[in-house]
Write an enzyme that holds these catalytic residues in place. Sequence first.
Site, PDB file in Angstrom:
ATOM      1  N   SER A  28      -6.077 -51.417 -63.394  1.00 56.19           N
ATOM      2  CA  SER A  28      -6.071 -50.651 -62.149  1.00 56.19           C
ATOM      3  C   SER A  28      -5.470 -51.515 -61.055  1.00 56.19           C
ATOM      4  O   SER A  28      -4.321 -51.940 -61.175  1.00 56.19           O
ATOM      5  CB  SER A  28      -7.506 -50.210 -61.821  1.00 56.19           C
ATOM      6  N   HIS A  55      -4.009 -47.096 -63.644  1.00 54.12           N
ATOM      7  CA  HIS A  55      -4.447 -46.123 -62.642  1.00 54.12           C
ATOM      8  C   HIS A  55      -3.349 -45.937 -61.602  1.00 54.12           C
ATOM      9  O   HIS A  55      -2.771 -46.916 -61.113  1.00 54.12           O
ATOM     10  CB  HIS A  55      -5.712 -46.609 -61.930  1.00 54.12           C
ATOM     11  N   ASP A 148     -14.018 -48.284 -65.005  1.00 62.09           N
ATOM     12  CA  ASP A 148     -13.327 -47.493 -66.034  1.00 62.09           C
ATOM     13  C   ASP A 148     -12.876 -48.450 -67.134  1.00 62.09           C
ATOM     14  O   ASP A 148     -12.365 -49.535 -66.869  1.00 62.09           O
ATOM     15  CB  ASP A 148     -12.118 -46.780 -65.426  1.00 62.09           C
TER      16      ASP A 148
END
Length: 344
Positions: A28, A55, A148
Amino acid sequence: MTASTKKTANADSTTRPGDFPVIVIGTSAGGLSALSSLVAQLPADFPAAILVVQHMTATSSNEAILRMLADKGNLPCKQAIQHGVIKSGCIYLAQPDHHLMISQGKTVVTKGARENRARPAIDPLFRSAAVEFGNRLIGVILTGYLDDGTSGMEVIRRCGGVCVVQDPADAAYPDMPQNVLNHVKVDHCVPLAEMGSLLTRLALGERGKAIAVPDDIAVEARIAERVLSDLESVEFLGTQLPFNCPGCGGVLWQMKVGNHVRFRCHTGHAYTAAALLAEQTAKMEETLWVALRMFEEHKNLLVKMGAEGSASPSYAERVEQSNIHIRRIKAMLHSNTANADPPG
């Protein structure tokens, strides 16, 4: 030569998908720099396929990322497509605003429900790849906010794959690798500079013991692919809770593996505890902005009516009551801004 066609000879000279290992990478915040550094370490004859979830916003474009990865490294980089064949020695990047998953040895691209507030999300890829490839899979978590990928790494471990995380002390944003370390028994935790050689050794090494896919993992993988979307399937996974999914308003179920708690609704939204809290906070802020607008419009109408002489004698008191509510809402919004969670 474009990123999708550069060095294609290496990718096209592969054998059947079942003959090589597969690496899934999730990242991310700080991920572009980390991915650039990692792919530069991989040799042109790298013996595994690589699938990446970075992401990104729904309006992002992959073109610049693909060019960067292709220019920095020795492997062809492509945007994953629906029912795409996976080849060894090639990097596949998830599309913006679409989940990337694996089914029957091919890539699946879908606009399914967000997981952990993200689409593409890391967990759906890791989960589906673990079901598909089992002990041939290597999972990697790099820099990023929140958590995540933690559930996905636990799934990889339970299906016999290998778990690798970037050393949090080496990560630009340590939350994601640190959360994996907090909840999953990983096989390797290394700085980014050592990861390329580690992945090469793992890809060339012997596989661990094959493990049958646990039922709960198989059900979640099918829900994410939208094969299943019903109450019975989710009830199999956990316990119903007395609050709603912030993504769709449906009922939430709580799931727990070890000390890692997660939440899922039957339409497909899924959250870790941290992601659920962050999403609830965002929904609360959205509601507060709507309430602020309505109170300000109500106050403005009262002021206008008073100026035109058409308001009741109590209009001034009602204006002050509206001002009190407006000040309170603004104070809450200011507090939310000061304590906002970072983006995933």
